[in-house]
Design a protein around this motif. Structure first.
Motif, PDB file in Angstrom:
ATOM      1  N   ILE A 141       0.863  -1.166  -0.010  1.00 25.45           N
ATOM      2  CA  ILE A 141      -0.003   0.025   0.003  1.00 25.45           C
ATOM      3  C   ILE A 141       0.860   1.290   0.144  1.00 25.45           C
ATOM      4  N   THR A 142       0.718   2.110  -1.041  1.00 25.92           N
ATOM      5  CA  THR A 142       1.296   3.382  -0.972  1.00 25.92           C
ATOM      6  C   THR A 142       0.426   4.418  -0.863  1.00 25.92           C
ATOM      7  N   ARG A 143       0.867   5.360   0.294  1.00 22.06           N
ATOM      8  CA  ARG A 143       0.136   6.338   0.756  1.00 22.06           C
ATOM      9  C   ARG A 143       0.390   7.619  -0.245  1.00 22.06           C
ATOM     10  N   SER A 144      -0.478   8.302  -0.741  1.00 23.02           N
ATOM     11  CA  SER A 144      -0.373   9.309  -1.644  1.00 23.02           C
ATOM     12  C   SER A 144       0.426  10.468  -1.068  1.00 23.02           C
ATOM     13  N   THR A 145       1.652  10.756  -1.611  1.00 19.29           N
ATOM     14  CA  THR A 145       2.428  11.871  -1.127  1.00 19.29           C
ATOM     15  C   THR A 145       2.699  12.611  -2.320  1.00 19.29           C
ATOM     16  N   VAL A 146       2.192  12.329  -3.398  1.00 20.37           N
ATOM     17  CA  VAL A 146       2.385  12.882  -4.792  1.00 20.37           C
ATOM     18  C   VAL A 146       1.350  13.970  -5.014  1.00 20.37           C
ATOM     19  N   ALA A 147       1.443  15.211  -4.950  1.00 23.49           N
ATOM     20  CA  ALA A 147       0.545  16.232  -5.281  1.00 23.49           C
ATOM     21  C   ALA A 147       0.089  16.171  -6.657  1.00 23.49           C
ATOM     22  N   THR A 148      -1.235  16.860  -6.715  1.00 29.63           N
ATOM     23  CA  THR A 148      -1.651  16.771  -7.984  1.00 29.63           C
ATOM     24  C   THR A 148      -1.070  17.830  -8.724  1.00 29.63           C
ATOM     25  N   VAL A 149      -0.697  17.657 -10.165  1.00 22.75           N
ATOM     26  CA  VAL A 149       0.144  18.496 -10.767  1.00 22.75           C
ATOM     27  C   VAL A 149      -0.505  19.228 -12.023  1.00 22.75           C
ATOM     28  N   LYS A 150      -0.304  20.251 -12.339  1.00 25.63           N
ATOM     29  CA  LYS A 150      -0.878  21.042 -13.474  1.00 25.63           C
ATOM     30  C   LYS A 150      -0.422  20.422 -14.682  1.00 25.63           C
ATOM     31  N   GLY A 151      -1.017  20.220 -15.693  1.00 21.24           N
ATOM     32  CA  GLY A 151      -0.485  19.622 -16.956  1.00 21.24           C
ATOM     33  C   GLY A 151       0.137  20.628 -17.602  1.00 21.24           C
ATOM     34  N   PRO A 152       1.488  20.238 -18.178  1.00 20.16           N
ATOM     35  CA  PRO A 152       2.465  21.410 -18.797  1.00 20.16           C
ATOM     36  C   PRO A 152       1.705  22.006 -20.185  1.00 20.16           C
ATOM     37  N   ALA A 153       1.962  23.208 -20.627  1.00 16.16           N
ATOM     38  CA  ALA A 153       1.397  23.936 -21.533  1.00 16.16           C
ATOM     39  C   ALA A 153       2.197  23.286 -22.940  1.00 16.16           C
ATOM     40  N   ASP A 154       3.219  22.486 -22.901  1.00 13.03           N
ATOM     41  CA  ASP A 154       3.534  21.963 -24.075  1.00 13.03           C
ATOM     42  C   ASP A 154       3.051  20.707 -24.043  1.00 13.03           C
ATOM     43  N   TRP A 155       2.097  20.077 -23.322  1.00 17.83           N
ATOM     44  CA  TRP A 155       1.279  18.800 -23.900  1.00 17.83           C
ATOM     45  C   TRP A 155      -0.058  19.025 -23.875  1.00 17.83           C
ATOM     46  N   PHE A 156      -0.585  20.125 -23.136  1.00 12.14           N
ATOM     47  CA  PHE A 156      -1.966  20.395 -23.180  1.00 12.14           C
ATOM     48  C   PHE A 156      -2.542  21.746 -23.528  1.00 12.14           C
ATOM     49  N   THR A 157      -3.592  21.925 -24.127  1.00  4.18           N
ATOM     50  CA  THR A 157      -4.508  23.377 -24.342  1.00  4.18           C
ATOM     51  C   THR A 157      -5.461  23.194 -23.059  1.00  4.18           C
ATOM     52  N   GLY A 158      -5.271  24.530 -22.486  1.00  7.60           N
ATOM     53  CA  GLY A 158      -6.414  24.576 -21.422  1.00  7.60           C
ATOM     54  C   GLY A 158      -6.011  24.244 -20.013  1.00  7.60           C
ATOM     55  N   ASP A 159      -6.856  23.970 -19.056  1.00  6.34           N
ATOM     56  CA  ASP A 159      -6.404  23.505 -17.760  1.00  6.34           C
ATOM     57  C   ASP A 159      -6.779  21.983 -17.604  1.00  6.34           C
ATOM     58  N   VAL A 160      -5.529  21.220 -17.240  1.00  6.70           N
ATOM     59  CA  VAL A 160      -5.496  20.055 -16.984  1.00  6.70           C
ATOM     60  C   VAL A 160      -4.694  19.667 -15.813  1.00  6.70           C
ATOM     61  N   TYR A 161      -5.358  18.619 -14.951  1.00  5.86           N
ATOM     62  CA  TYR A 161      -4.654  18.281 -13.505  1.00  5.86           C
ATOM     63  C   TYR A 161      -4.407  16.863 -13.783  1.00  5.86           C
ATOM     64  N   ILE A 162      -2.930  16.324 -13.191  1.00  5.07           N
ATOM     65  CA  ILE A 162      -2.899  14.950 -13.299  1.00  5.07           C
ATOM     66  C   ILE A 162      -2.617  14.338 -12.070  1.00  5.07           C
ATOM     67  N   ASP A 163      -3.182  13.291 -11.396  1.00  2.00           N
ATOM     68  CA  ASP A 163      -2.806  12.362 -10.366  1.00  2.00           C
ATOM     69  C   ASP A 163      -2.305  11.332 -10.514  1.00  2.00           C
ATOM     70  N   ALA A 164      -0.831  10.902 -10.116  1.00  2.00           N
ATOM     71  CA  ALA A 164      -0.374   9.588 -10.574  1.00  2.00           C
ATOM     72  C   ALA A 164      -1.190   8.424  -9.952  1.00  2.00           C
TER      73      ALA A 164
END
Length: 136
Positions: free
Chosen positions: A3-26
């Motif tokens: 079991i891995t407890r989440s310590t990774v923050a949600t990250v905003k998708g970079p503008a060189d990969w996405f158009t608009g607001d995108v958020y990524i959770d591992a």
């Protein structure tokens, strides 16, 4: 079992990969020898990936909202919760939210022998994005 407890923050998708607001959770990044990874990707209305391709394919599983996807040369398709989309190896494609709806999906990828997972290409133009059918 691990079991891995989440310590990774949600990250905003970079503008060189996405158009608009995108958020990524591992979600998953299994240790070697596995090469599978998964991310929960939140697309705000109108947001989308740039054109891209994966050396060993990609599966996206829509969990909420209404989205759009397209493979190079094909029509823009509407996707909804429960839909699974398989993009074949090296198939150029994009995916994202409908203009007035958010969309969330789980993206499942496998790295190749060099650990490459994705090759990012040009942004999807507003004209390409506008080719989507009406979403109700």
């Amino acid at each position: 079992m691990q079991i891995t407890r989440s310590t990774v923050a949600t990250v905003k998708g970079p503008a060189d990969w996405f158009t608009g607001d995108v958020y990524i959770d591992a979600v998953a990044a299994a240790p070697a020898p596995s090469r599978v990874s998964a991310s929960l990707v939140h697309f705000m209305p109108g947001a989308r990936t740039h054109w891209h391709r994966h050396p060993l394919s990609q599966t996206v599983f829509v969990t909420e909202g209404v989205g759009l996807c397209q493979r190079r040369g094909g029509p823009v398709e509407v996707i909804r919760p429960g839909d699974r989309v398989l993009f074949e190896a090296d198939e150029e494609h994009w995916h994202g939210a409908a203009p007035d709806r958010l969309m969330v999906h789980v993206a499942i990828n496998e790295g190749d022998d060099d650990h490459a997972v994705v090759q990012w290409l040009a942004p999807v133009t507003d004209e390409e994005y506008a080719g989507a059918p009406a979403v109700s």
